[in-house]
Design a protein around this motif. Structure first.
Motif, mmCIF file in Angstrom:
data_model
loop_
_atom_site.group_PDB
_atom_site.id
_atom_site.type_symbol
_atom_site.label_atom_id
_atom_site.label_comp_id
_atom_site.label_asym_id
_atom_site.label_seq_id
_atom_site.Cartn_x
_atom_site.Cartn_y
_atom_site.Cartn_z
ATOM 1 N N LEU A 191 1.139 -1.384 -0.098
ATOM 2 C CA LEU A 191 -0.323 0.314 -0.179
ATOM 3 C C LEU A 191 0.972 1.463 -0.006
ATOM 4 C CD1 LEU A 191 -2.944 1.690 -0.073
ATOM 5 C CD2 LEU A 191 -2.560 0.765 2.575
ATOM 6 N N ALA A 192 2.126 1.005 0.659
ATOM 7 C CA ALA A 192 3.045 2.087 1.236
ATOM 8 C C ALA A 192 3.345 2.964 -0.608
ATOM 9 C CB ALA A 192 4.155 1.891 1.848
ATOM 10 N N ASP A 193 3.920 1.973 -1.592
ATOM 11 C CA ASP A 193 3.858 2.181 -2.926
ATOM 12 C C ASP A 193 3.013 3.121 -3.896
ATOM 13 O OD1 ASP A 193 6.621 1.630 -2.322
ATOM 14 O OD2 ASP A 193 6.672 -0.472 -3.362
ATOM 15 N N GLN A 194 1.714 2.441 -4.123
ATOM 16 C CA GLN A 194 0.342 2.912 -4.387
ATOM 17 C C GLN A 194 0.290 4.502 -3.592
ATOM 18 O OE1 GLN A 194 -1.510 1.224 -6.611
ATOM 19 N NE2 GLN A 194 0.604 -0.419 -6.271
ATOM 20 N N VAL A 195 0.734 4.579 -1.972
ATOM 21 C CA VAL A 195 -0.301 5.662 -1.590
ATOM 22 C C VAL A 195 1.150 6.626 -2.423
ATOM 23 C CG1 VAL A 195 0.803 7.073 0.333
ATOM 24 C CG2 VAL A 195 -0.469 5.213 0.243
ATOM 25 N N GLU A 196 2.487 6.507 -2.477
ATOM 26 C CA GLU A 196 3.544 7.221 -2.965
ATOM 27 C C GLU A 196 3.228 8.011 -4.213
ATOM 28 O OE1 GLU A 196 8.426 7.334 -3.462
ATOM 29 O OE2 GLU A 196 7.680 5.630 -2.748
ATOM 30 N N VAL A 197 2.717 7.168 -5.325
ATOM 31 C CA VAL A 197 2.542 7.246 -6.363
ATOM 32 C C VAL A 197 1.328 8.131 -6.243
ATOM 33 C CG1 VAL A 197 1.799 6.385 -8.223
ATOM 34 C CG2 VAL A 197 3.604 5.043 -7.476
ATOM 35 N N ALA A 198 0.406 8.378 -5.495
ATOM 36 C CA ALA A 198 -0.871 9.268 -5.090
ATOM 37 C C ALA A 198 0.045 10.368 -5.362
ATOM 38 C CB ALA A 198 -1.839 8.296 -4.660
ATOM 39 N N ARG A 199 1.181 10.985 -4.127
ATOM 40 C CA ARG A 199 1.151 11.502 -3.924
ATOM 41 C C ARG A 199 1.893 12.484 -4.575
ATOM 42 N NH1 ARG A 199 2.105 10.243 2.383
ATOM 43 N NH2 ARG A 199 -0.150 10.450 3.085
ATOM 44 N N ALA A 200 2.463 11.852 -5.847
ATOM 45 C CA ALA A 200 3.363 12.341 -6.722
ATOM 46 C C ALA A 200 2.466 12.244 -7.648
ATOM 47 C CB ALA A 200 4.646 11.212 -7.233
ATOM 48 N N LEU A 201 1.713 12.095 -7.791
ATOM 49 C CA LEU A 201 1.211 12.306 -9.571
ATOM 50 C C LEU A 201 0.575 13.885 -10.310
ATOM 51 C CD1 LEU A 201 -0.542 10.531 -11.156
ATOM 52 C CD2 LEU A 201 -3.150 10.551 -9.994
ATOM 53 N N ALA A 202 0.596 14.780 -8.853
ATOM 54 C CA ALA A 202 0.327 16.155 -8.938
ATOM 55 C C ALA A 202 0.687 16.642 -10.248
ATOM 56 C CB ALA A 202 0.038 17.130 -8.405
ATOM 57 N N GLU A 203 2.406 16.157 -9.913
ATOM 58 C CA GLU A 203 3.830 16.239 -10.640
ATOM 59 C C GLU A 203 3.607 15.384 -12.454
ATOM 60 O OE1 GLU A 203 7.593 16.235 -9.033
ATOM 61 O OE2 GLU A 203 6.375 17.301 -7.525
ATOM 62 N N ILE A 204 3.600 14.606 -12.013
ATOM 63 C CA ILE A 204 3.503 13.209 -13.278
ATOM 64 C C ILE A 204 2.036 13.352 -14.244
ATOM 65 C CG2 ILE A 204 3.986 11.041 -14.390
ATOM 66 C CD1 ILE A 204 4.200 9.931 -10.722
ATOM 67 N N GLU A 205 0.343 14.140 -13.465
ATOM 68 C CA GLU A 205 0.021 14.339 -14.317
ATOM 69 C C GLU A 205 -1.002 15.837 -14.100
ATOM 70 O OE1 GLU A 205 -2.698 15.178 -16.412
ATOM 71 O OE2 GLU A 205 -1.803 13.411 -17.827
ATOM 72 N N PRO A 206 -0.773 16.987 -14.589
ATOM 73 C CA PRO A 206 -1.020 18.036 -13.945
ATOM 74 C C PRO A 206 -2.779 17.897 -14.143
ATOM 75 C CG PRO A 206 -0.010 18.548 -15.395
ATOM 76 C CD PRO A 206 -0.127 17.030 -15.636
ATOM 77 N N ARG A 207 -3.951 17.005 -14.721
ATOM 78 C CA ARG A 207 -5.155 17.009 -15.383
ATOM 79 C C ARG A 207 -5.650 15.687 -13.808
ATOM 80 N NH1 ARG A 207 -6.117 14.717 -21.093
ATOM 81 N NH2 ARG A 207 -3.947 13.124 -20.319
ATOM 82 N N ALA A 208 -5.091 15.496 -13.058
ATOM 83 C CA ALA A 208 -5.343 14.352 -12.116
ATOM 84 C C ALA A 208 -5.953 14.961 -10.731
ATOM 85 C CB ALA A 208 -4.501 13.600 -11.546
ATOM 86 N N ASP A 209 -7.188 15.052 -10.304
ATOM 87 C CA ASP A 209 -7.949 15.660 -9.750
ATOM 88 C C ASP A 209 -7.894 14.591 -8.484
ATOM 89 O OD1 ASP A 209 -9.503 16.333 -7.507
ATOM 90 O OD2 ASP A 209 -11.646 17.072 -8.664
ATOM 91 N N LEU A 210 -7.088 15.412 -7.795
ATOM 92 C CA LEU A 210 -6.578 14.387 -6.587
ATOM 93 C C LEU A 210 -7.823 14.059 -5.052
ATOM 94 C CD1 LEU A 210 -2.555 14.347 -6.344
ATOM 95 C CD2 LEU A 210 -4.298 12.835 -6.947
ATOM 96 N N SER A 211 -8.462 15.015 -5.108
ATOM 97 C CA SER A 211 -9.765 14.907 -4.141
ATOM 98 C C SER A 211 -10.809 13.939 -4.397
ATOM 99 C CB SER A 211 -10.333 16.283 -4.688
ATOM 100 O OG SER A 211 -11.385 16.627 -5.412
ATOM 101 N N ARG A 212 -10.604 13.534 -6.161
ATOM 102 C CA ARG A 212 -11.525 12.284 -6.780
ATOM 103 C C ARG A 212 -10.612 11.582 -7.061
ATOM 104 N NH1 ARG A 212 -15.095 14.490 -10.969
ATOM 105 N NH2 ARG A 212 -13.406 15.589 -11.513
#
Length: 210
Positions: free
Chosen positions: A105-126
Motif C-alpha cells: 500500500l505504501a508504494d501506491q500511496v507514494e505514487v498517488a502523492r506524486a501524481l500532481a507532478e506526473i499528470e496535472p489533470r489529475a484531481d486528487l480530491s477524487r
C-alpha cells in the motif's frame, strides 16, 4: 501447405499510455488518459494488481485495454507495480515477507502523492481504486488504511483474511499460520470498523478460497 489465419478480434480501444517511474525506488507506473483531448481536471482511478507473480506495468496492448476503457470514460488511470511484484529483482519481491499489506500500500500511496507532478489533470480530491483478487484486497485495504488518499474502492473477490487463503501461497510470504502477527497484521477484518469511504464488494460463487 495451408495458411494459418488469425481470427482474433481487434481490441475496441487503443491504449493511450505513458510509462514512468516514481520516487527513489523507481516504482514502475503506467498512466492512461482519455483520447478526447480534454484539458480540465479528471478523477483518478488506480487499477493495480499489486501482488506477487503479476506484473501489470508492461508494454503490451492486451495488458492495458481494460485500463484504457476506464480512461476513456473520463478518468486518469494509474497502474503501479509496487513492492512484491516481479520484474525488479529478488530484493524487491522479498519486501513483502511477513507483510503483504504495508509495503504494498505504501508504494501506491507514494505514487498517488506524486501524481500532481506526473499528470496535472489529475484531481486528487477524487481518487478511486479498483482491483480483483489481490487487487481487490489492495483496493479494500487502501480505503480502510488511507481514506485521505483513496476516497472510494471497488474490491472484486478480495482476500479478507490470509489465514483462510491457500496455505501453499500464504506460507510462502507470511510464514506458518501459527505466526499470528503476520496474519492478523494483514487481515482486513480488524480494520472493518474503520470504514468511512464507499466500498463496493463484488464476489461470485466459484472463487471459494477468498
Amino acid at each position: 501447405d495451408g495458411t494459418l489465419v488469425s481470427h482474433a478480434e481487434e481490441p475496441i480501444v487503443t491504449p493511450n499510455v505513458r510509462f514512468t517511474e516514481v520516487g527513489t525506488r523507481k516504482i514502475p507506473v503506467a498512466i492512461l488518459t482519455p483520447r478526447d483531448g480534454s484539458t480540465g481536471p479528471l478523477p483518478v482511478l488506480f487499477d493495480p494488481y499489486g501482488g506477487p507473480h503479476a506484473q501489470r506495468v508492461v508494454e503490451s496492448t492486451a495488458a492495458m485495454t481494460t485500463s484504457q476503457w476506464f480512461a476513456d470514460q473520463g478518468f486518469i488511470v494509474v497502474v503501479a507495480d509496487g513492492a512484491g511484484t516481479p520484474g525488479k529483482g529478488s530484493a524487491w519481491e522479498r519486501e513483502v515477507w511477513h507483510d503483504l499489506a504495508t509495503p504494498v500500500l505504501a508504494d501506491q500511496v507514494e505514487v498517488a502523492r506524486a501524481l500532481a507532478e506526473i499528470e496535472p489533470r489529475a484531481d486528487l480530491s477524487r481518487v478511486a481504486i479498483r482491483g480483483w483478487s489481490f487487487g481487490g484486497y489492495l483496493a479494500a485495504l487502501a480505503v480502510l488504511r488511507e481514506p485521505e488518499v483513496f476516497h472510494v474502492a471497488v474490491a472484486g473477490a478480495p482476500v479478507t483474511d490470509w489465514a483462510l487463503y491457500d496455505t501453499h501461497y500464504t506460507e510462502r510470504y507470511l510464514g506458518q499460520v501459527l505466526d499470528s502477527e503476520a496474519y492478523t497484521g494483514t487481515s482486513l477484518i480488524p480494520l472493518a470498523p474503520r470504514l468511512q469511504r464507499s466500498l463496493l464488494l463484488i464476489h461470485g460463487l466459484a472463487d471459494d478460497n477468498v
